[in-house]
Design a protein around this motif. Structure first.
Motif, short mmCIF file in Angstrom:
data_model
loop_
_atom_site.label_atom_id
_atom_site.label_comp_id
_atom_site.label_asym_id
_atom_site.label_seq_id
_atom_site.Cartn_x
_atom_site.Cartn_y
_atom_site.Cartn_z
N GLN A 56 50.22 32.24 49.89
CA GLN A 56 50.53 31.16 50.81
C GLN A 56 51.45 30.08 50.48
N ARG A 57 52.24 30.44 49.48
CA ARG A 57 53.17 29.49 49.15
C ARG A 57 54.12 30.34 48.16
N GLY A 58 55.66 30.16 48.06
CA GLY A 58 56.59 30.87 47.10
C GLY A 58 56.51 30.28 45.93
N GLY A 59 57.11 30.99 45.11
CA GLY A 59 57.36 30.37 43.49
C GLY A 59 56.36 31.26 42.52
N LYS A 60 56.39 30.69 41.34
CA LYS A 60 55.70 31.35 40.24
C LYS A 60 54.06 30.94 40.81
N LEU A 61 53.40 31.87 40.69
CA LEU A 61 51.87 31.74 41.12
C LEU A 61 50.92 32.41 40.00
N SER A 62 50.22 31.70 39.54
CA SER A 62 49.12 32.37 38.24
C SER A 62 47.80 32.78 38.86
N ILE A 63 47.39 33.93 38.33
CA ILE A 63 45.83 34.46 38.68
C ILE A 63 45.39 34.14 37.56
N PRO A 64 44.40 33.33 37.55
CA PRO A 64 43.68 33.02 36.32
C PRO A 64 42.97 34.15 35.69
N GLU A 65 42.45 33.66 34.53
CA GLU A 65 41.17 34.76 33.74
C GLU A 65 39.99 34.58 34.69
N ILE A 66 39.47 35.70 34.72
CA ILE A 66 38.17 35.97 35.41
C ILE A 66 37.26 36.31 34.66
N VAL A 67 35.84 35.47 34.61
CA VAL A 67 34.74 36.19 33.84
C VAL A 67 33.84 36.96 34.71
N VAL A 68 33.61 38.09 34.12
CA VAL A 68 32.96 39.05 34.64
C VAL A 68 31.82 39.62 33.80
N ASP A 69 30.66 39.81 34.31
CA ASP A 69 29.70 40.40 33.68
C ASP A 69 29.36 42.01 33.84
N LEU A 70 29.42 42.70 32.87
CA LEU A 70 29.35 44.14 33.00
C LEU A 70 28.16 44.74 32.37
N GLU A 71 27.61 45.75 32.86
CA GLU A 71 26.33 46.47 32.60
C GLU A 71 27.03 47.71 32.02
N ILE A 72 26.66 48.00 30.71
CA ILE A 72 27.09 49.09 30.05
C ILE A 72 25.79 49.89 29.55
N LYS A 73 25.73 51.30 30.00
CA LYS A 73 24.86 52.50 29.86
C LYS A 73 25.29 53.30 28.66
N SER A 74 24.73 53.37 27.68
CA SER A 74 24.92 54.15 26.73
C SER A 74 24.39 55.56 26.91
N TRP A 75 25.32 56.59 26.54
CA TRP A 75 24.75 58.08 26.67
C TRP A 75 23.66 58.43 25.82
N GLY A 76 23.04 59.61 26.13
CA GLY A 76 21.95 60.07 25.19
C GLY A 76 20.85 59.91 25.83
N ALA A 77 19.46 60.71 25.13
CA ALA A 77 18.20 60.54 25.45
C ALA A 77 17.82 58.94 25.04
N SER A 78 18.35 58.61 23.99
CA SER A 78 17.84 57.10 23.81
C SER A 78 18.80 56.20 24.16
N GLY A 79 19.45 56.27 25.28
CA GLY A 79 20.48 55.44 25.81
C GLY A 79 20.03 54.16 26.16
#
Length: 357
Positions: free
Chosen positions: A152-175
């Motif tokens: 909504q304005r001109g010039g240099k504009l910073s997109i800050p760091e974003i904290v995200v929570d990830l869900e990770i599923k490992s492969w295999g029968a014992s994943g």
């Protein structure tokens, strides 16, 4: 004889030296074990494990270990990219967030609150697109997510760091399923001010903009106390309906204008966004006379042609007939006085008649 490991070529020469073909060597923990064991077995059988060979073996071990990727640091990949990186004010910027996991599948579970000064961020889809990549010989699987950003304005504009929570599923029968909290990299955008829009507020930057209106009724001859309803519809590609500026109404003597609550709607399908804003104005004519309901002009920046364009909806000329409110009230009062006088005269004649009789 020891079995020659996969990816390792041992060449025997009359001098009993051992050479390793590094081009064929696969730098993985399994290959490393295959390298070291036969190397020392061969050296022990030929009784050539001298001090120099020990030193060479130590150098080899160091080289191999230093060449192996550290899985603890590279088992999750998070990327954030902006397109375009130099947008116009009000133009859609697609922020692409990729989350990937090695030997498993990563997906976005939650994002932290993001506040960006000089713009606003939207997420229109909760589901991502599945990704499969091979990075440095390792297989990664995950999701790609898209966010929309509008400066909504001109010039240099910073997109800050974003904290995200990830869900990770490992492969295999014992994943297993684990949760990781990761911080995305920050981005820096260079936002451009469209020429000629320095004094404008709420400029819309898009490839396509349209506006239309309807009058109800369409008659141009009205009576005092009548009203006309004006309905407006604004549509733009790649712009949310919230981006349109509120309607600026000017007062006109003899007309009461009532602005209804605007309606905003967005349609998003396979990456295509269309924003709409609906306005309704009711003009109530309180005085007779000739009126010109105002033209409405909308300026927008054409990102394809890179030029400022203006779309104008014409107003309406109206003739309102009828007595003014003051005149009407005066006439009613005179009529009441006349009727009251007649009543008095009638009562007097009745009295005289009775007396005579």
């Amino acid at each position: 004889m020891p079995t020659r490991p996969v990816g390792l070529s041992l060449k025997r020469r009359p001098t009993s030296r051992i050479e390793i073909d590094m081009q064929q060597l696969m730098l993985t923990p399994t290959t490393l074990a295959q390298v070291i064991k036969p190397l020392f077995c061969v050296a022990a059988r030929r009784d050539i494990l001298s001090g120099a060979l020990r030193m060479a073996a130590g150098v080899l071990l160091c080289t191999l270990f230093c060449s192996i990727p550290v899985r603890a640091a590279d088992d999750v990949v998070v990327r954030l990219e902006a397109n375009p990186e130099s947008p116009w004010i009000g133009q859609k910027v697609v922020l692409t967030l990729d989350v990937l996991a090695a030997d498993g599948w990563a997906q976005l579970k939650k994002t932290g609150d993001v506040e960006i000064k000089g713009g606003y961020l939207l997420r229109l889809e909760s589901q991502g697109t599945r990704l499969n990549e091979t990075i440095k010989g390792v297989s990664y699987t995950g999701q790609r997510y898209e966010f929309l950003f509008y400066a909504q304005r001109g010039g240099k504009l910073s997109i800050p760091e974003i904290v995200v929570d990830l869900e990770i599923k490992s492969w295999g029968a014992s994943g297993t399923t684990t949760t990781r909290r990761i911080t995305t990299p920050s981005l820096l955008l260079t936002v451009r001010q469209p020429p000629g829009t320095e004094q404008l507020t709420g400029i819309v930057s898009t490839t396509d903009f349209s506006a239309k209106q309807e009058w109800d009724p369409e008659e141009q001859s009205l009576s005092l106390g009548d009203a006309i309803v004006r309905r407006l519809s604004l549509t733009a590609a790649d712009v949310t309906g919230m981006a349109f500026s509120p309607l600026d109404q000017t007062e006109t003597a003899g007309i009461a204008a009532y602005l209804s609550e605007p309606g905003v709607e967005d349609s998003y399908d396979r990456g295509t966004l269309v924003g709409r804003r609906h306005e309704k104005i009711t003009y109530l004519f309180e005085q007779p006379g000739e009126y010109r309901l105002p033209d409405l002009s909308y300026s927008w920046w054409n990102t394809s042609a890179e030029k400022l364009e203006t779309l104008t909806l014409p107003g309406l000329s109206v003739q309102v007939s009828g007595a003014a409110a003051e005149e009407a009230s005066g006439s009613v009062l005179e009529e009441k006085k006349f009727s009251f006088g007649k009543l008095i005269w009638f009562a007097a004649w009745v009295v005289i008649f009775v007396a005579v009789v």
